[in-house]
Motif scaffolding. Sequence first.
Motif, PDB file in Angstrom:
ATOM      1  N   ASP A 147       0.758  -1.075   0.076  1.00 36.21           N
ATOM      2  CA  ASP A 147      -0.005  -0.124   0.065  1.00 36.21           C
ATOM      3  C   ASP A 147       0.752   1.357  -0.116  1.00 36.21           C
ATOM      4  O   ASP A 147       0.521   2.288  -0.550  1.00 36.21           O
ATOM      5  CB  ASP A 147      -0.849   0.186   1.162  1.00 36.21           C
ATOM      6  N   LEU A 148       2.017   1.268   0.417  1.00 36.07           N
ATOM      7  CA  LEU A 148       2.896   2.113   0.478  1.00 36.07           C
ATOM      8  C   LEU A 148       3.544   2.341  -0.587  1.00 36.07           C
ATOM      9  O   LEU A 148       3.733   3.693  -1.223  1.00 36.07           O
ATOM     10  CB  LEU A 148       4.077   2.101   1.525  1.00 36.07           C
ATOM     11  N   PHE A 149       3.785   1.479  -1.361  1.00 35.27           N
ATOM     12  CA  PHE A 149       4.721   1.596  -2.415  1.00 35.27           C
ATOM     13  C   PHE A 149       3.840   1.685  -3.978  1.00 35.27           C
ATOM     14  O   PHE A 149       4.314   1.900  -5.021  1.00 35.27           O
ATOM     15  CB  PHE A 149       5.564   0.450  -2.943  1.00 35.27           C
ATOM     16  N   LEU A 150       2.610   1.535  -3.987  1.00 38.90           N
ATOM     17  CA  LEU A 150       1.776   1.588  -5.208  1.00 38.90           C
ATOM     18  C   LEU A 150       0.949   2.873  -5.177  1.00 38.90           C
ATOM     19  O   LEU A 150       0.431   3.448  -4.322  1.00 38.90           O
ATOM     20  CB  LEU A 150       0.820   0.182  -5.064  1.00 38.90           C
ATOM     21  N   PRO A 151       0.769   3.161  -6.554  1.00 38.38           N
ATOM     22  CA  PRO A 151      -0.067   4.490  -6.876  1.00 38.38           C
ATOM     23  C   PRO A 151      -1.494   3.984  -6.708  1.00 38.38           C
ATOM     24  O   PRO A 151      -1.844   2.872  -6.870  1.00 38.38           O
ATOM     25  CB  PRO A 151       0.162   4.878  -8.023  1.00 38.38           C
ATOM     26  N   ASN A 152      -2.276   5.071  -5.978  1.00 36.53           N
ATOM     27  CA  ASN A 152      -3.688   4.727  -5.859  1.00 36.53           C
ATOM     28  C   ASN A 152      -4.384   6.119  -5.753  1.00 36.53           C
ATOM     29  O   ASN A 152      -4.687   7.035  -5.128  1.00 36.53           O
ATOM     30  CB  ASN A 152      -3.934   4.236  -4.244  1.00 36.53           C
ATOM     31  N   GLY A 153      -4.808   6.504  -7.305  1.00 29.16           N
ATOM     32  CA  GLY A 153      -5.690   7.789  -7.424  1.00 29.16           C
ATOM     33  C   GLY A 153      -4.695   9.095  -7.802  1.00 29.16           C
ATOM     34  O   GLY A 153      -3.670   8.959  -7.327  1.00 29.16           O
ATOM     35  N   LYS A 154      -5.589   9.831  -8.600  1.00 34.22           N
ATOM     36  CA  LYS A 154      -4.836  11.269  -8.604  1.00 34.22           C
ATOM     37  C   LYS A 154      -4.483  11.769  -7.403  1.00 34.22           C
ATOM     38  O   LYS A 154      -5.233  11.815  -6.513  1.00 34.22           O
ATOM     39  CB  LYS A 154      -5.916  12.024  -9.632  1.00 34.22           C
ATOM     40  N   ARG A 311      13.560  10.928   2.884  1.00 32.83           N
ATOM     41  CA  ARG A 311      12.989  11.833   1.704  1.00 32.83           C
ATOM     42  C   ARG A 311      13.366  11.081   0.247  1.00 32.83           C
ATOM     43  O   ARG A 311      12.350  11.227  -0.662  1.00 32.83           O
ATOM     44  CB  ARG A 311      13.995  13.009   1.638  1.00 32.83           C
ATOM     45  N   GLU A 312      14.187  10.008   0.253  1.00 23.73           N
ATOM     46  CA  GLU A 312      14.378   9.093  -0.991  1.00 23.73           C
ATOM     47  C   GLU A 312      13.048   8.557  -1.213  1.00 23.73           C
ATOM     48  O   GLU A 312      12.656   8.631  -2.535  1.00 23.73           O
ATOM     49  CB  GLU A 312      15.728   8.489  -0.970  1.00 23.73           C
ATOM     50  N   PHE A 313      12.682   7.808  -0.083  1.00 21.56           N
ATOM     51  CA  PHE A 313      11.531   7.140  -0.285  1.00 21.56           C
ATOM     52  C   PHE A 313      10.399   7.933  -0.860  1.00 21.56           C
ATOM     53  O   PHE A 313       9.624   7.550  -1.879  1.00 21.56           O
ATOM     54  CB  PHE A 313      11.086   6.459   0.991  1.00 21.56           C
ATOM     55  N   MET A 314      10.243   9.007  -0.269  1.00 18.96           N
ATOM     56  CA  MET A 314       8.963   9.899  -0.554  1.00 18.96           C
ATOM     57  C   MET A 314       9.226  10.200  -2.054  1.00 18.96           C
ATOM     58  O   MET A 314       8.305  10.338  -2.807  1.00 18.96           O
ATOM     59  CB  MET A 314       8.903  11.021   0.300  1.00 18.96           C
ATOM     60  N   GLU A 319       7.055  10.346  -7.451  1.00 18.52           N
ATOM     61  CA  GLU A 319       7.208  10.544  -8.894  1.00 18.52           C
ATOM     62  C   GLU A 319       6.392   9.460  -9.392  1.00 18.52           C
ATOM     63  O   GLU A 319       5.859   9.273 -10.522  1.00 18.52           O
ATOM     64  CB  GLU A 319       8.951  10.338  -8.986  1.00 18.52           C
ATOM     65  N   ASN A 320       6.508   8.254  -8.761  1.00 14.46           N
ATOM     66  CA  ASN A 320       5.768   6.845  -9.685  1.00 14.46           C
ATOM     67  C   ASN A 320       4.261   7.153  -9.583  1.00 14.46           C
ATOM     68  O   ASN A 320       3.524   7.102 -10.455  1.00 14.46           O
ATOM     69  CB  ASN A 320       6.211   5.846  -8.903  1.00 14.46           C
ATOM     70  N   HIS A 321       3.757   7.725  -8.542  1.00  9.09           N
ATOM     71  CA  HIS A 321       2.346   7.971  -8.263  1.00  9.09           C
ATOM     72  C   HIS A 321       1.905   9.047  -9.396  1.00  9.09           C
ATOM     73  O   HIS A 321       1.116   8.950  -9.792  1.00  9.09           O
ATOM     74  CB  HIS A 321       2.306   8.477  -6.770  1.00  9.09           C
ATOM     75  N   LEU A 322       2.688  10.028  -9.329  1.00  5.72           N
ATOM     76  CA  LEU A 322       2.184  11.151 -10.408  1.00  5.72           C
ATOM     77  C   LEU A 322       2.447  10.644 -11.696  1.00  5.72           C
ATOM     78  O   LEU A 322       1.459  11.002 -12.571  1.00  5.72           O
ATOM     79  CB  LEU A 322       3.519  12.280 -10.384  1.00  5.72           C
ATOM     80  N   TYR A 323       3.355   9.832 -12.287  1.00  5.67           N
ATOM     81  CA  TYR A 323       3.313   9.430 -13.452  1.00  5.67           C
ATOM     82  C   TYR A 323       2.104   8.308 -13.873  1.00  5.67           C
ATOM     83  O   TYR A 323       1.421   8.674 -15.036  1.00  5.67           O
ATOM     84  CB  TYR A 323       4.669   8.412 -13.895  1.00  5.67           C
ATOM     85  N   HIS A 324       1.734   7.567 -12.825  1.00  5.14           N
ATOM     86  CA  HIS A 324       0.670   6.575 -13.251  1.00  5.14           C
ATOM     87  C   HIS A 324      -0.717   7.320 -13.074  1.00  5.14           C
ATOM     88  O   HIS A 324      -1.582   6.923 -13.755  1.00  5.14           O
ATOM     89  CB  HIS A 324       0.855   5.415 -12.346  1.00  5.14           C
TER      90      HIS A 324
END
Length: 374
Positions: A147-154, A311-314, A319-324
């Motif tokens: 849940d932490l690592f996967l994008p979920n909604g705009k 900060r690196e994790f975030m 960035e991955n969330h934004l892209y998808h």
Amino acid sequence: MNDTDHYFAKNYDESRVTFRSHLDKIQKKWPDATLTTKAIGKEENNTIDMIYSEALTSNDQVIFFTTGEHGIEGYAGAAVIQLFVENYLDQIDPSKTGICLIHAINPWGMRHFRRVTENNVDLNRNYFYDENSIRRDVNKNYAKESDLFLPNGKITDLKEEKHKLYAQLMKGLAKEGYAGLKKAKGMGQFEFERGVYYGGSTAEESAVFLKSIQEKMLGTYPSVIHMDWHTALGPTNEITMVISEHDGRSVDELKDAYQLKNVEKYTPKKVKGDSTNHFYKLKEEAYPETYLLSALFEFGTFGTDKQAELREFMTIILENHLYHEGAESVEDIQWILGEFEAMFYPNDVEWKKSVLNEARKGMEGVLKKEGILK
């Protein structure tokens, strides 16, 4: 124009033009040097470019540079290659030394200022020696915190999203511990295609290409010196050598041998699909008599304390969330992309100067010890 502008390109096309222009200078020492271009991916005009020549008389050794495995990190790598071509060729004996320089192993990522390939693959988790040896659920720590690592909604409110993400990170730290989250990040994962650190289910075109070059180097030369150039990891504005435990020397022995302040070793058990691990495995299985030094060389950005790692994790996750999934606010988009570039290709003169200065230390330390530079 400051001096660093000479080395650091604004975009992929500019960087590639500069790299290709190195051929003329290299041919003055290696007359048979050739430029090879390999089209990669679905998008037009993305290429891996390679300048290569065997030694003139006896193939005793080869200097092998690779860049852009993590897309956006290729800009610093290309700057290092330019520094090397302009300042160090005269110190190399072409009669017994071959040369192989590769620009943009992940050209799509470099063009689009992303770290991954167009298939969302972290290329440095995609080099499978035996493709059946990596189970899709290999990263149990990652699966627990998916849940932490996967994008979920705009992204509708970046401030709220950051608070939520930070809370999830703190929850993950409490549940799995700091080591558990680091393990989830470092190992790579092979289950969630839209998640960060995805290693893919099949070999990427770029990985197939690089594996063929690794085999060519090992099969042609009794001594292969490979430096793979990256950014982000390690102390800010310093170079760090990152090397597999396949190299049997201790950290202190490596520091002493190559006159480097920062050296890290990692185990293949904790990092799956790494390109240098593949290189060593291939050497051990098929070319046991060949001498190989293969290591990553990182130029640090955020630093090494726990706050920097958070900060690196975030940054990677956002960035991955934004892209998808995208974001509603232009300001939010700009902030995320700015933070991502600050991590991998900072628009900062001092950092760029440090890359050039630290690259000199890295190249001279390694290449003199290994007999490449006179």
